[in-house]
Design a protein around this motif. Structure first.
Motif, PDB file in Angstrom:
ATOM      1  N   ALA A 193       0.847  -1.196   0.000  1.00 29.01           N
ATOM      2  CA  ALA A 193       0.000   0.000   0.000  1.00 29.01           C
ATOM      3  C   ALA A 193       0.878   1.240   0.000  1.00 29.01           C
ATOM      4  CB  ALA A 193      -0.930   0.002   1.214  1.00 29.01           C
ATOM      5  N   SER A 194       0.412   2.262  -0.672  1.00 30.58           N
ATOM      6  CA  SER A 194       1.153   3.522  -0.741  1.00 30.58           C
ATOM      7  C   SER A 194       0.172   4.679  -0.832  1.00 30.58           C
ATOM      8  CB  SER A 194       2.108   3.535  -1.945  1.00 30.58           C
ATOM      9  OG  SER A 194       1.374   3.416  -3.160  1.00 30.58           O
ATOM     10  N   GLY A 195       0.606   5.829  -0.384  1.00 23.48           N
ATOM     11  CA  GLY A 195      -0.216   7.042  -0.435  1.00 23.48           C
ATOM     12  C   GLY A 195       0.656   8.259  -0.236  1.00 23.48           C
ATOM     13  N   GLY A 199       2.416  15.397   0.908  1.00 26.30           N
ATOM     14  CA  GLY A 199       2.636  15.663  -0.506  1.00 26.30           C
ATOM     15  C   GLY A 199       3.624  14.748  -1.183  1.00 26.30           C
ATOM     16  N   LYS A 200       4.186  13.752  -0.454  1.00 28.01           N
ATOM     17  CA  LYS A 200       5.152  12.833  -1.036  1.00 28.01           C
ATOM     18  C   LYS A 200       4.617  11.403  -0.946  1.00 28.01           C
ATOM     19  CE  LYS A 200       9.166  15.691   0.191  1.00 28.01           C
ATOM     20  NZ  LYS A 200      10.476  15.718   0.915  1.00 28.01           N
ATOM     21  N   ALA A 201       4.861  10.624  -2.027  1.00 26.76           N
ATOM     22  CA  ALA A 201       4.440   9.229  -2.046  1.00 26.76           C
ATOM     23  C   ALA A 201       5.233   8.429  -1.017  1.00 26.76           C
ATOM     24  CB  ALA A 201       4.625   8.631  -3.433  1.00 26.76           C
ATOM     25  N   GLN A 202       4.532   7.608  -0.258  1.00 26.59           N
ATOM     26  CA  GLN A 202       5.178   6.851   0.822  1.00 26.59           C
ATOM     27  C   GLN A 202       4.543   5.484   0.945  1.00 26.59           C
ATOM     28  OE1 GLN A 202       5.646   8.963   4.562  1.00 26.59           O
ATOM     29  NE2 GLN A 202       5.387   7.063   5.717  1.00 26.59           N
ATOM     30  N   GLU A 203       5.400   4.471   1.158  1.00 28.11           N
ATOM     31  CA  GLU A 203       4.907   3.115   1.401  1.00 28.11           C
ATOM     32  C   GLU A 203       4.323   3.047   2.814  1.00 28.11           C
ATOM     33  OE1 GLU A 203       4.745   0.413  -0.533  1.00 28.11           O
ATOM     34  OE2 GLU A 203       5.568   1.478  -2.279  1.00 28.11           O
TER      35      GLU A 203
END
Length: 245
Positions: A193-195, A199-203
């Motif tokens: 999962a990531s989100g 403002g930065k994509a993160q696992e």
């Protein structure tokens, strides 16, 4: 004459030939006759009999004009009693750990047939478990969370999004269908999962539910071990939650 010479040429075996003199008549009289046979020490540890044997040897070999002080003798006996007590206490603790492990395994047996949440992103898909459920941990509210399902070779099986606007622990469920809507084969699958966080994509960390098939006794260090279908063993202390289904 020859008979007398043959006898005189044969040295007599006396006690002095087998035991040296200390030069102290008192000590020579109280010394043990011959060397005592040393008992075989099977466990390489001194026990109470060994201590008293050493104590007796020490008393017999001491200088009668400078005997061992009573306080020193009492201190030696007290030290041995302390060590012996600690050894017995360790044995009792080991027995207690064994009883606690058995009791814990008996309590954990009530989890057989249920599902537990484990800190692993790997779930197992089978005919009896046609879907995989899990929990995504989010540090803040994330509107859209991308979920990726990968097989044991790392190939993408399906990708979709879940709503993370509630924040915290977000429930997820994979119905076991691939991107074409066909049932995926049985086996282990990894959920990623990531989100966007700040403002930065993160696992994001993912935990999955697994079916408890049996319970092993384990050891005093590990405790009871839950055997999970298709996953393997996990310590009871590592379980995060228990589900009814």
């Amino acid at each position: 004459m020859s008979l007398v010479n043959s006898v005189g040429q044969t040295p007599a075996r006396t006690q002095s030939s087998t035991q040296s003199s200390t030069g102290n008549p008192f000590l020579d009289n109280i010394r043990l006759q011959g060397e005592p046979a040393a008992p075989e020490n099977k466990n390489q540890q001194l026990d109470q009999d060994d201590f008293f044997a050493l104590l007796s040897q020490q008393l017999s070999m001491q200088d009668p004009f400078k005997p061992v002080d009573n306080d020193q003798m009492i201190a030696q006996m007290a030290s041995f009693s302390t060590v012996d007590g600690i050894s017995k206490l360790n044995d009792e603790i080991l027995n207690l750990n064994g009883v606690m492990s058995s009791s814990q395994a008996l309590q954990a047996s009530g989890l057989v047939g249920q599902k537990v949440l484990i800190p692993s992103s790997t779930g197992y898909l089978s005919a009896t478990d046609p879907e995989i459920r899990g929990v995504i941990s989010t540090p803040e509210v994330i509107k859209d969370i991308t979920v990726r399902i990968e097989d044991d070779k790392g190939q993408l099986v399906k990708s979709y999004t879940v709503d993370g606007s509630a924040g915290g622990n977000v429930e997820l469920t994979w119905d076991g269908l691939d991107k074409d809507g066909k049932p995926a084969p049985d086996g282990a699958y990894t959920i990623k999962a990531s989100g966007k966080v700040d403002g930065k994509a993160q696992e994001l960390p993912v935990s999955t539910y697994a079916h408890v098939s049996s319970v092993s006794l384990g050891t005093a260090a590990t405790g009871a071990i839950l055997n999970l279908r298709g996953i393997g063993g996990i310590k009871l202390a590592d379980v995060l939650a228990v589900s009814e289904t």
